[in-house]
Design an enzyme around this catalytic site. Structure first.
Site, PDB file in Angstrom:
ATOM      1  N   ASP A  52      -5.570  23.515   8.068  1.00  0.00           N
ATOM      2  CA  ASP A  52      -4.684  24.604   8.490  1.00  0.00           C
ATOM      3  C   ASP A  52      -3.261  24.045   8.562  1.00  0.00           C
ATOM      4  O   ASP A  52      -3.068  22.827   8.589  1.00  0.00           O
ATOM      5  CB  ASP A  52      -5.085  25.121   9.878  1.00  0.00           C
ATOM      6  CG  ASP A  52      -4.712  26.591  10.103  1.00  0.00           C
ATOM      7  OD1 ASP A  52      -5.626  27.436  10.197  1.00  0.00           O
ATOM      8  OD2 ASP A  52      -3.493  26.888  10.174  1.00  0.00           O
ATOM      9  N   ASP A  78      -0.622  23.183   3.805  1.00  0.00           N
ATOM     10  CA  ASP A  78      -0.071  24.505   3.506  1.00  0.00           C
ATOM     11  C   ASP A  78      -0.732  24.919   2.205  1.00  0.00           C
ATOM     12  O   ASP A  78      -0.450  24.350   1.147  1.00  0.00           O
ATOM     13  CB  ASP A  78       1.452  24.428   3.342  1.00  0.00           C
ATOM     14  CG  ASP A  78       2.055  25.787   2.989  1.00  0.00           C
ATOM     15  OD1 ASP A  78       1.284  26.722   2.660  1.00  0.00           O
ATOM     16  OD2 ASP A  78       3.291  25.914   3.036  1.00  0.00           O
ATOM     17  N   TYR A 171      -0.450  42.706   0.610  1.00  0.00           N
ATOM     18  CA  TYR A 171      -1.769  42.222   1.057  1.00  0.00           C
ATOM     19  C   TYR A 171      -2.866  42.749   0.135  1.00  0.00           C
ATOM     20  O   TYR A 171      -3.762  42.010  -0.287  1.00  0.00           O
ATOM     21  CB  TYR A 171      -1.992  42.672   2.497  1.00  0.00           C
ATOM     22  CG  TYR A 171      -3.222  42.095   3.165  1.00  0.00           C
ATOM     23  CD1 TYR A 171      -3.205  40.812   3.706  1.00  0.00           C
ATOM     24  CD2 TYR A 171      -4.392  42.835   3.261  1.00  0.00           C
ATOM     25  CE1 TYR A 171      -4.326  40.286   4.333  1.00  0.00           C
ATOM     26  CE2 TYR A 171      -5.521  42.321   3.883  1.00  0.00           C
ATOM     27  CZ  TYR A 171      -5.484  41.048   4.419  1.00  0.00           C
ATOM     28  OH  TYR A 171      -6.592  40.520   5.040  1.00  0.00           O
ATOM     29  N   LYS A 175      -5.613  40.531  -2.113  1.00  0.00           N
ATOM     30  CA  LYS A 175      -7.059  40.580  -1.877  1.00  0.00           C
ATOM     31  C   LYS A 175      -7.792  41.101  -3.118  1.00  0.00           C
ATOM     32  O   LYS A 175      -8.914  40.689  -3.404  1.00  0.00           O
ATOM     33  CB  LYS A 175      -7.378  41.408  -0.635  1.00  0.00           C
ATOM     34  CG  LYS A 175      -6.850  40.777   0.652  1.00  0.00           C
ATOM     35  CD  LYS A 175      -7.387  39.360   0.873  1.00  0.00           C
ATOM     36  CE  LYS A 175      -6.922  38.726   2.165  1.00  0.00           C
ATOM     37  NZ  LYS A 175      -7.457  37.375   2.384  1.00  0.00           N
TER      38      LYS A 175
HETATM   39  P1  NAI Z   1      -6.102  34.373  11.795  1.00  0.00           P
HETATM   40  O1  NAI Z   1      -4.667  34.670  11.818  1.00  0.00           O
HETATM   41  O2  NAI Z   1      -6.839  34.224  13.076  1.00  0.00           O
HETATM   42  O3  NAI Z   1      -6.396  33.080  10.910  1.00  0.00           O
HETATM   43  C1  NAI Z   1      -5.667  32.769   9.752  1.00  0.00           C
HETATM   44  C2  NAI Z   1      -5.484  31.261   9.716  1.00  0.00           C
HETATM   45  O4  NAI Z   1      -4.860  30.907   8.467  1.00  0.00           O
HETATM   46  C3  NAI Z   1      -4.566  30.753  10.823  1.00  0.00           C
HETATM   47  O5  NAI Z   1      -5.162  29.662  11.477  1.00  0.00           O
HETATM   48  C4  NAI Z   1      -3.303  30.328  10.091  1.00  0.00           C
HETATM   49  O6  NAI Z   1      -2.617  29.255  10.725  1.00  0.00           O
HETATM   50  C5  NAI Z   1      -3.873  29.926   8.746  1.00  0.00           C
HETATM   51  N1  NAI Z   1      -2.871  29.938   7.693  1.00  0.00           N
HETATM   52  C6  NAI Z   1      -2.025  30.932   7.369  1.00  0.00           C
HETATM   53  N2  NAI Z   1      -1.225  30.564   6.363  1.00  0.00           N
HETATM   54  C7  NAI Z   1      -1.579  29.292   6.029  1.00  0.00           C
HETATM   55  C8  NAI Z   1      -1.112  28.365   5.068  1.00  0.00           C
HETATM   56  N3  NAI Z   1      -0.102  28.656   4.236  1.00  0.00           N
HETATM   57  N4  NAI Z   1      -1.725  27.163   4.988  1.00  0.00           N
HETATM   58  C9  NAI Z   1      -2.725  26.847   5.833  1.00  0.00           C
HETATM   59  N5  NAI Z   1      -3.192  27.673   6.766  1.00  0.00           N
HETATM   60  C10 NAI Z   1      -2.626  28.883   6.874  1.00  0.00           C
HETATM   61  O7  NAI Z   1      -6.768  35.573  10.966  1.00  0.00           O
HETATM   62  P2  NAI Z   1      -8.250  35.795  10.395  1.00  0.00           P
HETATM   63  O8  NAI Z   1      -8.556  37.221  10.578  1.00  0.00           O
HETATM   64  O9  NAI Z   1      -9.177  34.788  10.872  1.00  0.00           O
HETATM   65  O10 NAI Z   1      -7.967  35.584   8.830  1.00  0.00           O
HETATM   66  C11 NAI Z   1      -8.802  34.807   7.998  1.00  0.00           C
HETATM   67  C12 NAI Z   1      -8.909  35.490   6.655  1.00  0.00           C
HETATM   68  O11 NAI Z   1      -9.614  36.727   6.799  1.00  0.00           O
HETATM   69  C13 NAI Z   1      -7.568  35.858   6.023  1.00  0.00           C
HETATM   70  O12 NAI Z   1      -7.613  35.557   4.640  1.00  0.00           O
HETATM   71  C14 NAI Z   1      -7.485  37.353   6.229  1.00  0.00           C
HETATM   72  O13 NAI Z   1      -6.692  37.979   5.248  1.00  0.00           O
HETATM   73  C15 NAI Z   1      -8.937  37.742   6.103  1.00  0.00           C
HETATM   74  N6  NAI Z   1      -9.323  39.035   6.633  1.00  0.00           N
HETATM   75  C16 NAI Z   1      -9.156  39.322   7.963  1.00  0.00           C
HETATM   76  C17 NAI Z   1      -9.523  40.565   8.448  1.00  0.00           C
HETATM   77  C18 NAI Z   1      -9.330  40.948   9.876  1.00  0.00           C
HETATM   78  O14 NAI Z   1      -9.489  42.145  10.199  1.00  0.00           O
HETATM   79  N7  NAI Z   1      -9.048  40.015  10.778  1.00  0.00           N
HETATM   80  C19 NAI Z   1     -10.119  41.585   7.555  1.00  0.00           C
HETATM   81  C20 NAI Z   1     -10.280  41.154   6.196  1.00  0.00           C
HETATM   82  C21 NAI Z   1      -9.890  39.935   5.758  1.00  0.00           C
END
Ligand code: NAI
Length: 266
Positions: A52, A78, A171, A175
């Protein structure tokens, strides 16, 4: 106390084999779905590389795993930087000798309505959510091929990969791309025994949806999920773990819905 059961030895051996074989790299492991997936894989005996750009959150995930007796390391990355992602995969192999699972999960939210895009945010969303996944597929696919590992690459897509919603133009683009990159890579990596799968969550209770909550959309999001509550990130993690198993070998080039009916019944 020693047991007289002659099968205990074999049972024990099988448990060891089943629970200590794999190395899983999980991006976005500092929070939400990625953290829960890290905990899940580790709880099943996999060695986990938590990746992360949020170092504090990533280290916390590692500590949560270690406190439960699991094995994990943090690597700062990143995902929008190809060299970082290549270094991540190399580091996993340096640490643990192999890579069996690459879960490209890191992601960020969108950039607003189509006609008033913040173009910097637009490009950043594409760089992280789309290019980040591409870099993960390429780096892990090449490494698995080089090491002769019949691994699995899992990518987090979304129901927004095929359902439109207002205000999340960039977004959606990313996706949709994740879904097609997963299918296309699966086709090309199949001869090497490497599976590629997209998982598509619906509305999951993680920090990424805080903006929706702040703009009063929580109730409408809940209404889209069967049961009327947001999906828990650990539930998504369970599904990701299941499709990673060899028993799920027929799941390949597929989009696995992890959405509690979000895309099916409305
Ligand atoms: P979150 O915000 O809790 O986790 C996302 C993580 O990705 C964070 O730890 C962040 O620091 C990390 N991150 C972001 N940009 C980064 C980069 N450039 N390099 C390294 N790490 C990076 O959100 P969540 O929900 O756990 O998201 C995980 C995945 O699930 C994402 O791809 C999101 O689009 C997808 N998703 C989430 C949904 C939701 O309702 N929460 C629904 C559908 C898909």
């Amino acid at each position: 106390m020693p047991s007289n059961n002659p099968f205990n030895h074999f049972i024990h051996q099988e448990v060891i084999q089943l629970t200590t074989q794999r190395v899983a790299v999980i991006t976005g492991g500092a929070s939400g779905i990625g953290r829960e997936a890290s905990l899940k894989f580790a709880s099943k005996g996999d060695k986990v590389v938590v990746a992360d750009y949020n170092e504090a959150g990533g280290q916390e995930t590692v500590k949560l795993i270690q406190d439960k007796g699991g094995e994990a390391s943090f690597v700062k990355v990143d995902v929008s930087n190809q060299a970082d992602v290549e270094a991540l995969v190399n580091k996993a192999v340096e640490l643990y000798g192999r890579i069996d699972v690459m879960y490209n999960n890191a992601g960020i939210g969108g950039a607003g309505p189509v006609l008033s895009q913040n173009m910097d945010l637009y490009h950043r969303t594409i760089a992280v959510n789309q290019h980040g996944v591409a870099y993960g597929i390429i780096a892990a696919g090449n490494k698995m091929k080089e090491l002769g590992i019949r691994g699995v690459i899992i990518n987090t897509a979304s129901v927004f990969g095929f359902l439109a919603s207002p205000g999340t133009f960039a977004y959606h683009a990313t996706k949709g791309a994740v879904i097609m990159m997963s299918k296309s890579a699966a086709l090309e990596l199949a001869p090497h025994g490497i599976r590629v799968i997209a998982v598509a969550p619906g509305a999951v209770d993680t920090p990424i949806i805080q903006g929706f909550k702040d703009s009063g959309m929580l109730d409408s999001m809940r209404a889209k999920v069967m049961g009327g509550e947001l999906t828990k990130p650990e539930t998504v993690a369970n599904a990701v773990y299941l499709v990673s198993l060899e028993e799920a070998e027929a799941i390949n080039g597929s989009v696995v819905m992890v959405d509690q009916g979000y895309a099916s019944f409305k």
